[in-house]
Design a protein around this motif. Structure first.
Motif, PDB file in Angstrom:
ATOM      1  N   ALA A   1       0.833  -1.214   0.000  1.00  0.00           N
ATOM      2  CA  ALA A   1       0.000   0.000   0.000  1.00  0.00           C
ATOM      3  C   ALA A   1       0.865   1.260   0.000  1.00  0.00           C
ATOM      4  N   GLN A   2       1.914   1.263   0.812  1.00  0.00           N
ATOM      5  CA  GLN A   2       2.798   2.423   0.868  1.00  0.00           C
ATOM      6  C   GLN A   2       3.563   2.601  -0.440  1.00  0.00           C
ATOM      7  N   VAL A   3       3.988   1.491  -1.041  1.00  0.00           N
ATOM      8  CA  VAL A   3       4.711   1.559  -2.308  1.00  0.00           C
ATOM      9  C   VAL A   3       3.797   2.142  -3.388  1.00  0.00           C
ATOM     10  N   ARG A   4       2.567   1.655  -3.446  1.00  0.00           N
ATOM     11  CA  ARG A   4       1.611   2.166  -4.444  1.00  0.00           C
ATOM     12  C   ARG A   4       1.358   3.664  -4.242  1.00  0.00           C
ATOM     13  N   ASP A   5       1.110   4.051  -2.994  1.00  0.00           N
ATOM     14  CA  ASP A   5       0.848   5.469  -2.712  1.00  0.00           C
ATOM     15  C   ASP A   5       2.033   6.337  -3.111  1.00  0.00           C
ATOM     16  N   HIS A   6       3.223   5.895  -2.753  1.00  0.00           N
ATOM     17  CA  HIS A   6       4.419   6.677  -3.072  1.00  0.00           C
ATOM     18  C   HIS A   6       4.641   6.740  -4.590  1.00  0.00           C
ATOM     19  N   TYR A   7       4.460   5.631  -5.262  1.00  0.00           N
ATOM     20  CA  TYR A   7       4.666   5.601  -6.713  1.00  0.00           C
ATOM     21  C   TYR A   7       3.721   6.567  -7.416  1.00  0.00           C
ATOM     22  N   GLN A   8       2.488   6.632  -6.964  1.00  0.00           N
ATOM     23  CA  GLN A   8       1.505   7.527  -7.586  1.00  0.00           C
ATOM     24  C   GLN A   8       1.885   8.990  -7.431  1.00  0.00           C
ATOM     25  N   GLN A   9       2.687   9.309  -6.444  1.00  0.00           N
ATOM     26  CA  GLN A   9       3.090  10.692  -6.195  1.00  0.00           C
ATOM     27  C   GLN A   9       4.368  11.079  -6.937  1.00  0.00           C
TER      28      GLN A   9
ATOM     29  N   THR B   1       6.992  12.026  -9.919  1.00  0.00           N
ATOM     30  CA  THR B   1       6.918  12.764 -11.178  1.00  0.00           C
ATOM     31  C   THR B   1       7.187  11.791 -12.319  1.00  0.00           C
ATOM     32  N   THR B   2       6.919  12.216 -13.535  1.00  0.00           N
ATOM     33  CA  THR B   2       7.194  11.383 -14.703  1.00  0.00           C
ATOM     34  C   THR B   2       8.674  11.027 -14.755  1.00  0.00           C
ATOM     35  N   GLU B   3       9.540  11.984 -14.483  1.00  0.00           N
ATOM     36  CA  GLU B   3      10.987  11.740 -14.494  1.00  0.00           C
ATOM     37  C   GLU B   3      11.370  10.690 -13.450  1.00  0.00           C
ATOM     38  N   GLU B   4      10.783  10.777 -12.273  1.00  0.00           N
ATOM     39  CA  GLU B   4      11.074   9.798 -11.225  1.00  0.00           C
ATOM     40  C   GLU B   4      10.574   8.410 -11.601  1.00  0.00           C
ATOM     41  N   LYS B   5       9.421   8.346 -12.254  1.00  0.00           N
ATOM     42  CA  LYS B   5       8.894   7.045 -12.692  1.00  0.00           C
ATOM     43  C   LYS B   5       9.792   6.433 -13.766  1.00  0.00           C
ATOM     44  N   ILE B   6      10.366   7.256 -14.617  1.00  0.00           N
ATOM     45  CA  ILE B   6      11.308   6.764 -15.625  1.00  0.00           C
ATOM     46  C   ILE B   6      12.542   6.179 -14.945  1.00  0.00           C
ATOM     47  N   LYS B   7      13.002   6.818 -13.884  1.00  0.00           N
ATOM     48  CA  LYS B   7      14.156   6.294 -13.140  1.00  0.00           C
ATOM     49  C   LYS B   7      13.829   4.960 -12.478  1.00  0.00           C
ATOM     50  N   VAL B   8      12.621   4.833 -11.966  1.00  0.00           N
ATOM     51  CA  VAL B   8      12.199   3.549 -11.386  1.00  0.00           C
ATOM     52  C   VAL B   8      12.254   2.474 -12.462  1.00  0.00           C
ATOM     53  N   GLU B   9      11.746   2.778 -13.641  1.00  0.00           N
ATOM     54  CA  GLU B   9      11.787   1.819 -14.753  1.00  0.00           C
ATOM     55  C   GLU B   9      13.219   1.438 -15.103  1.00  0.00           C
ATOM     56  N   LYS B  10      14.117   2.397 -15.083  1.00  0.00           N
ATOM     57  CA  LYS B  10      15.527   2.115 -15.391  1.00  0.00           C
ATOM     58  C   LYS B  10      16.133   1.168 -14.357  1.00  0.00           C
ATOM     59  N   VAL B  11      15.789   1.389 -13.090  1.00  0.00           N
ATOM     60  CA  VAL B  11      16.289   0.499 -12.040  1.00  0.00           C
ATOM     61  C   VAL B  11      15.753  -0.907 -12.259  1.00  0.00           C
ATOM     62  N   LEU B  12      14.482  -1.015 -12.629  1.00  0.00           N
ATOM     63  CA  LEU B  12      13.876  -2.333 -12.850  1.00  0.00           C
ATOM     64  C   LEU B  12      14.510  -3.061 -14.028  1.00  0.00           C
ATOM     65  N   GLU B  13      15.077  -2.322 -14.963  1.00  0.00           N
ATOM     66  CA  GLU B  13      15.708  -2.921 -16.147  1.00  0.00           C
ATOM     67  C   GLU B  13      17.191  -3.216 -15.954  1.00  0.00           C
ATOM     68  N   MET B  14      17.791  -2.648 -14.928  1.00  0.00           N
ATOM     69  CA  MET B  14      19.230  -2.807 -14.709  1.00  0.00           C
ATOM     70  C   MET B  14      19.573  -4.199 -14.198  1.00  0.00           C
ATOM     71  N   PRO B  15      20.727  -4.699 -14.594  1.00  0.00           N
ATOM     72  CA  PRO B  15      21.214  -5.924 -13.938  1.00  0.00           C
ATOM     73  C   PRO B  15      21.511  -5.608 -12.462  1.00  0.00           C
ATOM     74  N   VAL B  16      21.209  -6.547 -11.601  1.00  0.00           N
ATOM     75  CA  VAL B  16      21.426  -6.337 -10.169  1.00  0.00           C
ATOM     76  C   VAL B  16      22.902  -6.035  -9.886  1.00  0.00           C
ATOM     77  N   SER B  17      23.791  -6.676 -10.616  1.00  0.00           N
ATOM     78  CA  SER B  17      25.224  -6.434 -10.393  1.00  0.00           C
ATOM     79  C   SER B  17      25.592  -4.973 -10.648  1.00  0.00           C
ATOM     80  N   GLU B  18      24.978  -4.359 -11.649  1.00  0.00           N
ATOM     81  CA  GLU B  18      25.232  -2.951 -11.939  1.00  0.00           C
ATOM     82  C   GLU B  18      24.660  -2.061 -10.838  1.00  0.00           C
ATOM     83  N   LEU B  19      23.482  -2.380 -10.381  1.00  0.00           N
ATOM     84  CA  LEU B  19      22.875  -1.633  -9.287  1.00  0.00           C
ATOM     85  C   LEU B  19      23.742  -1.732  -8.031  1.00  0.00           C
ATOM     86  N   GLN B  20      24.236  -2.923  -7.754  1.00  0.00           N
ATOM     87  CA  GLN B  20      25.091  -3.103  -6.582  1.00  0.00           C
ATOM     88  C   GLN B  20      26.425  -2.369  -6.738  1.00  0.00           C
TER      89      GLN B  20
END
Length: 117
Positions: A45-53, A55-74
């Motif tokens: 519930a908190q994740v959904r609420d926060h995601y809805q708030q 900006t478009t730019e921030e949502k694009i960054k979330v998408e980029k994180v979801l597409e990244m290899p975990v090793s790169e994120l680490q």
């Protein structure tokens, strides 16, 4: 006009989100990572609420994180840890945290793809 270069997620992005990482005490984070807990589902519930708030730019960054290899994120988390010495980043950058990160990124993908956010 040249097209904008997509640089992905950077150490600067992580630094801008430092409050998210430091909200959880290191000992608690270590236990959650070691137990490979699904924190996305636990706080859906908190994740959904926060995601809805976001900006478009921030949502694009979330998408980029979801597409990244975990090793790169680490790798990025490790670099920021070396600059900030935040224990939470060290915990997440550890190779042993890979299953935890993978699980939670998968759960976040499912949640974002299955909802009307």
């Amino acid at each position: 006009m040249e097209p904008e270069i997509d640089e992905g997620i950077s150490e600067k992005d992580v630094m801008g989100l430092m409050h998210v990482f430091t909200r959880v005490p290191p000992l608690v984070l270590k236990m959650v990572v070691k137990g490979n807990k699904n924190v996305v589902r636990s706080f859906e519930a908190q994740v959904r609420d926060h995601y809805q708030q976001l900006t478009t730019e921030e949502k694009i960054k979330v998408e980029k994180v979801l597409e990244m290899p975990v090793s790169e994120l680490q790798r990025i988390l490790q670099n920021v840890y070396l600059e900030t010495h935040q224990k939470q980043l060290k915990i997440l950058a550890d190779p042993g945290a890979e299953p935890f990160i993978t699980l939670n990124l998968q759960e976040l993908r499912k949640m974002l793809n299955s909802s009307d956010l």
